[in-house]
Design a protein around this motif. Structure first.
Motif, mmCIF file in Angstrom:
data_model
loop_
_atom_site.group_PDB
_atom_site.id
_atom_site.type_symbol
_atom_site.label_atom_id
_atom_site.label_comp_id
_atom_site.label_asym_id
_atom_site.label_seq_id
_atom_site.Cartn_x
_atom_site.Cartn_y
_atom_site.Cartn_z
ATOM 1 N N GLY A 86 0.822 -1.206 0.000
ATOM 2 C CA GLY A 86 0.000 0.000 0.000
ATOM 3 C C GLY A 86 0.855 1.254 0.000
ATOM 4 O O GLY A 86 2.040 1.219 0.325
ATOM 5 N N ILE A 87 0.246 2.366 -0.385
ATOM 6 C CA ILE A 87 0.926 3.655 -0.375
ATOM 7 C C ILE A 87 0.044 4.668 0.334
ATOM 8 O O ILE A 87 -1.168 4.492 0.449
ATOM 9 N N GLY A 88 0.671 5.732 0.822
ATOM 10 C CA GLY A 88 -0.074 6.796 1.489
ATOM 11 C C GLY A 88 -0.074 8.067 0.646
ATOM 12 O O GLY A 88 0.698 8.212 -0.307
ATOM 13 N N TRP A 89 -0.946 8.980 1.003
ATOM 14 C CA TRP A 89 -1.005 10.269 0.321
ATOM 15 C C TRP A 89 -1.762 11.240 1.220
ATOM 16 O O TRP A 89 -2.754 10.869 1.828
ATOM 17 N N ALA A 90 -1.262 12.478 1.303
ATOM 18 C CA ALA A 90 -1.916 13.491 2.129
ATOM 19 C C ALA A 90 -2.248 14.710 1.291
ATOM 20 O O ALA A 90 -1.353 15.350 0.734
ATOM 21 N N THR A 156 -8.383 14.770 8.435
ATOM 22 C CA THR A 156 -8.206 15.831 7.446
ATOM 23 C C THR A 156 -7.026 15.493 6.544
ATOM 24 O O THR A 156 -5.954 15.124 7.016
ATOM 25 N N GLY A 157 -7.231 15.597 5.242
ATOM 26 C CA GLY A 157 -6.165 15.347 4.292
ATOM 27 C C GLY A 157 -5.983 13.894 3.906
ATOM 28 O O GLY A 157 -5.089 13.565 3.127
ATOM 29 N N GLN A 158 -6.840 13.013 4.420
ATOM 30 C CA GLN A 158 -6.703 11.582 4.132
ATOM 31 C C GLN A 158 -7.755 11.068 3.159
ATOM 32 O O GLN A 158 -8.017 9.874 3.112
ATOM 33 N N ILE A 159 -8.329 11.938 2.361
ATOM 34 C CA ILE A 159 -9.469 11.560 1.529
ATOM 35 C C ILE A 159 -9.144 10.380 0.605
ATOM 36 O O ILE A 159 -9.913 9.417 0.506
ATOM 37 N N ALA A 160 -7.993 10.399 -0.053
ATOM 38 C CA ALA A 160 -7.637 9.310 -0.972
ATOM 39 C C ALA A 160 -7.312 8.033 -0.206
ATOM 40 O O ALA A 160 -7.808 6.947 -0.529
ATOM 41 N N TYR A 161 -6.463 8.158 0.808
ATOM 42 C CA TYR A 161 -6.051 6.996 1.595
ATOM 43 C C TYR A 161 -7.253 6.356 2.296
ATOM 44 O O TYR A 161 -7.429 5.134 2.267
ATOM 45 N N SER A 162 -8.087 7.184 2.912
ATOM 46 C CA SER A 162 -9.259 6.667 3.618
ATOM 47 C C SER A 162 -10.243 5.990 2.679
ATOM 48 O O SER A 162 -10.827 4.961 3.015
ATOM 49 N N ALA A 163 -10.419 6.565 1.500
ATOM 50 C CA ALA A 163 -11.324 5.957 0.517
ATOM 51 C C ALA A 163 -10.808 4.584 0.102
ATOM 52 O O ALA A 163 -11.580 3.622 -0.021
#
Length: 257
Positions: A86-90, A156-163
């Motif tokens: 997996g990868i992260g993004w903020a 906050t800022g985790q919209i892509a990762y959380s989705a």
């Protein structure tokens, strides 16, 4: 499910949670395929545990198929799939300067984390279905997916990762129901704040990790990769665990920021 004498595929197996899982499964007698993009680290881990390394982009059908085939080719029945790549993004949906979230970055996170997990799960389960049942229940194998508590309480800022991680959680029960017909169980682990090499080393890294761990009720520390691997092993070995999403977070609940 007895791990001794079976083969397994672990995505993201070259480091962090994946590496700890590779080592834990191999210690129980499994022949493990380390499926990862990092050739140097992946080969090193595979060599150390007597496993096999396959360079794998989990979003690629061909590369995932090659990793699964490598497990089949060991001659040991393929029984275990662990998705930990997996990868992260903020980034905020709309930045403070009014700029919308970059679409390409969002798509990349979804492709790797969510589609990549589904890709290995579907191809791995198809290969598992071709094995003989391992017990009187008709069990053939187990899939363990890795989501995150960010998929439940995204900040906050985790919209892509959380989705992406929420999507993995959402797949758990329907996947378990789909794969019941072939004797494959599916469970998902949602880690909280886990101490992995991504945070670096030194005083600054230690201070940052202490700040992250401060809201954890108990134990007052970050989780360990070895503890994650222990949970993976327990879920594989416990034949009645199926279709579950398990928090692994020391009781922390994410606040908005």
């Amino acid at each position: 499910m007895d791990l001794n004498g079976v083969s397994a595929v672990v995505s993201g197996g070259a480091s962090g949670l994946g590496e700890a899982t590779v080592r834990a499964l191999a210690a129980e007698g499994a022949k493990v395929v380390v499926a990862d993009m990092n050739e140097d680290k992946g080969k090193k881990v595979a060599d150390e545990v007597g496993g096999v390394f396959v360079k794998t982009d989990v979003s690629s059908e061909e590369q995932v198929q090659a990793a699964v085939q490598a497990a089949v080719d060991t001659g040991a029945p393929l029984r275990v799939i662990v998705n930990s790549a997996g990868i992260g993004w903020a980034s905020r949906t709309v930045g403070r300067d009014g700029t919308p979230h970059d679409l390409a970055s969002y798509e990349t996170v979804i492709r790797v984390n969510l589609i990549g997990t589904f890709n290995l799960m579907r191809i791995g389960a198809a290969a598992i279905s071709k094995t003989e049942p391992a017990d009187a229940d008709g069990a053939r194998g187990v899939v363990i997916n890795t989501a995150s508590i960010a998929g439940i309480e995204g900040q906050t800022g985790q919209i892509a990762y959380s989705a992406s991680k929420g999507g993995i959680i959402g797949m758990t029960l329907p996947a378990a129901r789909d794969l019941a017909a072939i004797g494959v169980r599916v469970n998902t682990i949602c880690p909280g704040i886990i101490d992995t090499p991504i945070y670096g080393e030194g005083e600054a890294a230690d201070a940052f990790k202490a700040k992250l761990a401060a809201p954890v009720p108990f134990p007052k520390r970050m989780g360990k990769a070895s503890e994650f691997a222990h949970l993976v092993k327990s879920l594989i070995e416990n034949d009645y665990m199926n279709g579950e999403t398990i928090r692994f977070d020391g009781g922390i609940r994410f606040q908005p920021k």
